[in-house]
Design a protein around this motif. Structure first.
Motif, PDB file in Angstrom:
ATOM      1  N   LEU A  91       0.831  -1.201   0.000  1.00 56.31           N
ATOM      2  CA  LEU A  91       0.000   0.000   0.000  1.00 56.31           C
ATOM      3  C   LEU A  91       0.868   1.254   0.000  1.00 56.31           C
ATOM      4  O   LEU A  91       0.577   2.218  -0.704  1.00 56.31           O
ATOM      5  N   ALA A  92       1.959   1.241   0.749  1.00 59.42           N
ATOM      6  CA  ALA A  92       2.886   2.378   0.746  1.00 59.42           C
ATOM      7  C   ALA A  92       3.460   2.583  -0.647  1.00 59.42           C
ATOM      8  O   ALA A  92       3.607   3.721  -1.109  1.00 59.42           O
ATOM      9  N   GLY A  93       3.756   1.488  -1.326  1.00 58.73           N
ATOM     10  CA  GLY A  93       4.274   1.580  -2.690  1.00 58.73           C
ATOM     11  C   GLY A  93       3.255   2.187  -3.632  1.00 58.73           C
ATOM     12  O   GLY A  93       3.600   3.035  -4.467  1.00 58.73           O
ATOM     13  N   ALA A  94       2.019   1.756  -3.504  1.00 57.78           N
ATOM     14  CA  ALA A  94       0.962   2.309  -4.359  1.00 57.78           C
ATOM     15  C   ALA A  94       0.777   3.793  -4.088  1.00 57.78           C
ATOM     16  O   ALA A  94       0.598   4.589  -5.018  1.00 57.78           O
ATOM     17  N   LEU A  95       0.826   4.184  -2.825  1.00 54.60           N
ATOM     18  CA  LEU A  95       0.674   5.597  -2.484  1.00 54.60           C
ATOM     19  C   LEU A  95       1.864   6.425  -2.942  1.00 54.60           C
ATOM     20  O   LEU A  95       1.710   7.590  -3.311  1.00 54.60           O
ATOM     21  N   ALA A  96       3.055   5.835  -2.929  1.00 47.44           N
ATOM     22  CA  ALA A  96       4.239   6.557  -3.389  1.00 47.44           C
ATOM     23  C   ALA A  96       4.088   6.935  -4.859  1.00 47.44           C
ATOM     24  O   ALA A  96       4.510   8.007  -5.279  1.00 47.44           O
ATOM     25  N   GLU A  97       3.431   6.058  -5.627  1.00 45.73           N
ATOM     26  CA  GLU A  97       3.198   6.359  -7.035  1.00 45.73           C
ATOM     27  C   GLU A  97       2.135   7.440  -7.205  1.00 45.73           C
ATOM     28  O   GLU A  97       2.009   8.012  -8.279  1.00 45.73           O
ATOM     29  N   ARG A  98       1.401   7.698  -6.160  1.00 44.23           N
ATOM     30  CA  ARG A  98       0.373   8.734  -6.184  1.00 44.23           C
ATOM     31  C   ARG A  98       0.693   9.809  -5.142  1.00 44.23           C
ATOM     32  O   ARG A  98      -0.182  10.366  -4.501  1.00 44.23           O
ATOM     33  N   SER A  99       1.974  10.058  -4.970  1.00 40.36           N
ATOM     34  CA  SER A  99       2.422  10.968  -3.919  1.00 40.36           C
ATOM     35  C   SER A  99       1.865  12.378  -4.090  1.00 40.36           C
ATOM     36  O   SER A  99       1.673  13.082  -3.094  1.00 40.36           O
ATOM     37  N   ALA A 100       1.571  12.776  -5.321  1.00 38.56           N
ATOM     38  CA  ALA A 100       1.019  14.120  -5.534  1.00 38.56           C
ATOM     39  C   ALA A 100      -0.345  14.253  -4.846  1.00 38.56           C
ATOM     40  O   ALA A 100      -0.648  15.307  -4.275  1.00 38.56           O
ATOM     41  N   ILE A 101      -1.126  13.199  -4.858  1.00 40.79           N
ATOM     42  CA  ILE A 101      -2.439  13.244  -4.209  1.00 40.79           C
ATOM     43  C   ILE A 101      -2.271  13.397  -2.695  1.00 40.79           C
ATOM     44  O   ILE A 101      -2.950  14.195  -2.058  1.00 40.79           O
ATOM     45  N   MET A 102      -1.343  12.645  -2.123  1.00 42.60           N
ATOM     46  CA  MET A 102      -1.116  12.745  -0.683  1.00 42.60           C
ATOM     47  C   MET A 102      -0.562  14.122  -0.322  1.00 42.60           C
ATOM     48  O   MET A 102      -0.953  14.709   0.683  1.00 42.60           O
ATOM     49  N   ALA A 103       0.327  14.647  -1.155  1.00 45.22           N
ATOM     50  CA  ALA A 103       0.888  15.977  -0.892  1.00 45.22           C
ATOM     51  C   ALA A 103      -0.201  17.040  -0.987  1.00 45.22           C
ATOM     52  O   ALA A 103      -0.253  17.965  -0.167  1.00 45.22           O
ATOM     53  N   MET A 104      -1.094  16.910  -1.979  1.00 45.50           N
ATOM     54  CA  MET A 104      -2.189  17.877  -2.102  1.00 45.50           C
ATOM     55  C   MET A 104      -3.151  17.767  -0.923  1.00 45.50           C
ATOM     56  O   MET A 104      -3.670  18.781  -0.442  1.00 45.50           O
ATOM     57  N   SER A 105      -3.383  16.554  -0.461  1.00 43.52           N
ATOM     58  CA  SER A 105      -4.258  16.374   0.705  1.00 43.52           C
ATOM     59  C   SER A 105      -3.647  17.028   1.937  1.00 43.52           C
ATOM     60  O   SER A 105      -4.341  17.681   2.716  1.00 43.52           O
ATOM     61  N   GLN A 106      -2.334  16.871   2.107  1.00 45.09           N
ATOM     62  CA  GLN A 106      -1.660  17.500   3.241  1.00 45.09           C
ATOM     63  C   GLN A 106      -1.698  19.020   3.115  1.00 45.09           C
ATOM     64  O   GLN A 106      -1.932  19.732   4.092  1.00 45.09           O
ATOM     65  N   ALA A 107      -1.494  19.531   1.901  1.00 41.12           N
ATOM     66  CA  ALA A 107      -1.550  20.976   1.690  1.00 41.12           C
ATOM     67  C   ALA A 107      -2.960  21.496   1.960  1.00 41.12           C
ATOM     68  O   ALA A 107      -3.132  22.579   2.544  1.00 41.12           O
ATOM     69  N   SER A 108      -3.970  20.725   1.579  1.00 41.08           N
ATOM     70  CA  SER A 108      -5.357  21.121   1.858  1.00 41.08           C
ATOM     71  C   SER A 108      -5.602  21.159   3.361  1.00 41.08           C
ATOM     72  O   SER A 108      -6.254  22.071   3.868  1.00 41.08           O
ATOM     73  N   HIS A 109      -5.079  20.168   4.073  1.00 38.78           N
ATOM     74  CA  HIS A 109      -5.187  20.138   5.532  1.00 38.78           C
ATOM     75  C   HIS A 109      -4.640  21.428   6.120  1.00 38.78           C
ATOM     76  O   HIS A 109      -5.288  22.100   6.925  1.00 38.78           O
ATOM     77  N   ASP A 110      -3.442  21.791   5.705  1.00 36.29           N
ATOM     78  CA  ASP A 110      -2.797  22.979   6.254  1.00 36.29           C
ATOM     79  C   ASP A 110      -3.572  24.252   5.896  1.00 36.29           C
ATOM     80  O   ASP A 110      -3.726  25.138   6.732  1.00 36.29           O
ATOM     81  N   ALA A 111      -4.074  24.321   4.666  1.00 35.49           N
ATOM     82  CA  ALA A 111      -4.806  25.508   4.227  1.00 35.49           C
ATOM     83  C   ALA A 111      -6.149  25.655   4.935  1.00 35.49           C
ATOM     84  O   ALA A 111      -6.573  26.769   5.252  1.00 35.49           O
TER      85      ALA A 111
END
Length: 167
Positions: free
Chosen positions: A19-39
């Protein structure tokens, strides 16, 4: 995955797992989610909804959705942002009628509950109630953004937890 994001942490995604590997390939989505959290939770300009109020409401929404780990994360943020007894009561999920909150904070909390528990029943009258309590239109939008994000976050975390169980 060089940076572990809140969603991945709370979903229990283990480093090196499929699952970590799959998410690493979609790291932009996780980064955008984190940025949304902060915003949404810690914006530079919070407007009329303080960081502490946002954290209390987020904890409440996470609690209503049954995600105790996410609720605890937001209660921790509340403690750092300026917890008061009233905001702690909001975060705990106490009934709006029992909060003893100002009309403004009561209306905001009531609306957060609607957007979390009964969004299909939300109406123009609910927006008018916010305005009548002194909540500005930009803050109504901020509240909707907060509710949308926390409810999204709960669902993504739940989905990742399920995927982690079957992986």
């Amino acid at each position: 995955m060089s940076e572990h994001h809140l969603i991945e942490t709370l979903a229990g995604v283990s480093a090196g797992s499929p699952l970590a590997g799959a998410l690493a390939e979609r790291s932009a989505i996780m980064a955008m989610s984190q940025a949304s959290h902060d915003a949404v939770l810690l914006p530079r300009e919070p407007g009329g909804i303080s960081h502490a109020e946002r954290a209390a409401l987020a904890a409440r929404m996470a609690q209503w959705n049954g995600d105790t780990a996410l609720a605890a994360q937001y209660r921790d943020l509340l403690g750092r942002a300026g917890e008061t007894a009233g905001l702690a009561a909001i975060a705990s999920g106490m009934a709006v009628e029992q909060l003893g909150a100002t009309a403004r904070l009561g209306a905001i909390t009531r609306h957060a509950d609607i957007l979390t528990k009964t969004v299909k029943e939300a109406s123009r009258a609910d927006i008018e109630a916010l305005k009548a309590a002194g909540v500005s239109e930009p803050d109504i939008v901020r509240l909707a953004e907060l509710a949308a994000f926390v409810n999204y976050q709960v669902r993504v975390i739940a989905g990742l937890r399920l995927l982690g169980e079957v992986a």
